[in-house]
Design an enzyme around this catalytic site. Structure first.
Site, PDB file in Angstrom:
ATOM      1  N   GLU A 116       0.825  -1.214   0.000  1.00 27.51           N
ATOM      2  CA  GLU A 116       0.000   0.000   0.000  1.00 27.51           C
ATOM      3  C   GLU A 116       0.861   1.268   0.000  1.00 27.51           C
ATOM      4  O   GLU A 116       0.540   2.239  -0.677  1.00 27.51           O
ATOM      5  CB  GLU A 116      -0.951  -0.004   1.203  1.00 27.51           C
ATOM      6  CG  GLU A 116      -1.897  -1.196   1.271  1.00 27.51           C
ATOM      7  CD  GLU A 116      -2.754  -1.358   0.025  1.00 27.51           C
ATOM      8  OE1 GLU A 116      -2.967  -0.358  -0.687  1.00 27.51           O
ATOM      9  OE2 GLU A 116      -3.211  -2.490  -0.238  1.00 27.51           O
ATOM     10  N   GLU A 146      -0.927  -2.926  -9.919  1.00 24.30           N
ATOM     11  CA  GLU A 146      -0.779  -3.864  -8.813  1.00 24.30           C
ATOM     12  C   GLU A 146       0.557  -4.590  -8.880  1.00 24.30           C
ATOM     13  O   GLU A 146       1.203  -4.820  -7.853  1.00 24.30           O
ATOM     14  CB  GLU A 146      -1.922  -4.876  -8.808  1.00 24.30           C
ATOM     15  CG  GLU A 146      -3.257  -4.308  -8.379  1.00 24.30           C
ATOM     16  CD  GLU A 146      -3.209  -3.663  -7.010  1.00 24.30           C
ATOM     17  OE1 GLU A 146      -2.695  -4.297  -6.065  1.00 24.30           O
ATOM     18  OE2 GLU A 146      -3.660  -2.513  -6.889  1.00 24.30           O
TER      19      GLU A 146
END
Length: 288
Positions: A144, A224
């Site tokens: 994150e 991602e």
């Protein structure tokens, strides 16, 4: 991992509201009959405006949607550890310490959001803290933090702005064509009424908006892999692989938000998925 789904859903809602405003402006001013230039100008303003409004609202909506509680003073050892790890990783990548929040959920999940790198939020679920080892949680946090450091939210917003512009533009063009085909003389007499025109526009927004979401989801899947690679650099590649293996073992749903609620499944659902299959992410890390 709800970050992108929340942004997309927020953007769709904002774009729908702005679309209603745009259609009212067109009905009152008649700009949609004055040429491509006027339509394109409005599409650009409303398209990028909607995307950045969504980004500005992202932290507030994320907190409220999951009931996240921002940690101001750690209440236990887990929260103290969580704050220390986020601070350590933020320092490594050169960003301001994000807000850190915890929310109640049995799912193993986490997300990061915020309008800028130095005004961000990292939130983790209680399920993540309870079902993962600290090494695995550390890897998820690094993933994150990498999203924040890479500027993925702003980049995604720019992509969303471009797609919004196309949506507003083509909705205006197609709805105008439909109105011309279905009736009305050169003076505009006998054409569709405002309610019928408005209904057509809303249907077109739904169709074109869904198509735009496919493009945004595709871009999200690409980012991602970059965040996984960043996490592997921040902590350790094996820790990130172990975290993904844990998620795979926990049967996490790759598709979230309204598309999951609609029950879209099979190959078609992958078009709307904001994350690549866990198997692909694990293999990409192993190949690094």
């Amino acid at each position: 991992m709800k970050r992108i789904a929340l942004l997309i859903l927020t953007n769709l809602a904002v774009m729908l509201v702005l679309g209603i405003v745009l259609q009212i402006i067109f009905a009152v001013t008649g700009i949609n009959s004055r040429g491509i230039g006027g339509i394109l100008t409005f599409a650009l303003v409303f398209g990028f405006g909607g995307a950045f409004i969504s980004l500005a609202m992202s932290k507030m909506i994320a907190k409220r949607s999951v009931g996240a509680e921002v940690i101001t003073e750690p209440r236990n050892a887990d929260e103290h550890w969580l704050m220390e790890r986020v601070a350590e990783q933020a320092k490594k990548v050169g960003i301001t310490m994000p807000e850190v929040a915890v929310y109640q959920s049995p799912d193993m999940n986490a997300f990061a959001t915020g309008m800028t790198k130095n005004s961000s939020l990292v939130a983790v679920s209680t399920g993540l803290m309870q079902n993962m080892t600290r090494d695995e949680v550390e890897a998820v946090l690094a993933h994150e933090i990498s999203h924040i450091a890479n500027g993925d939210m702003v980049t995604l917003t720019l992509v969303q702005g471009v797609m919004n512009t196309f949506v507003h533009f083509f909705v205006s063009i197609v709805s105008n064509i439909i109105q011309n085909v279905l009736g009305g003389d050169e003076e505009g007499e006998g054409g569709l009424g405002f309610i019928a025109s408005f209904a057509i526009s809303m249907v077109l927004y739904a169709v074109f908006g869904a198509a735009a979401s496919v493009v945004v989801a595709w871009f999200s899947r690409k980012r991602e892999f970059a965040a996984d690679a960043g996490a592997a650099t921040l902590v350790d590649k094996q820790k990130m692989i172990n975290a993904l293996e844990r998620l795979r073992g926990g049967n996490q749903h790759e598709m979230q938000g309204q598309f999951a609620a609609f029950g879209i499944n099979g190959g078609f659902s992958s078009l709307f998925s904001t994350h690549p299959p866990l198997e692909d992410r694990i293999q990409a890390l192993k190949n690094q």
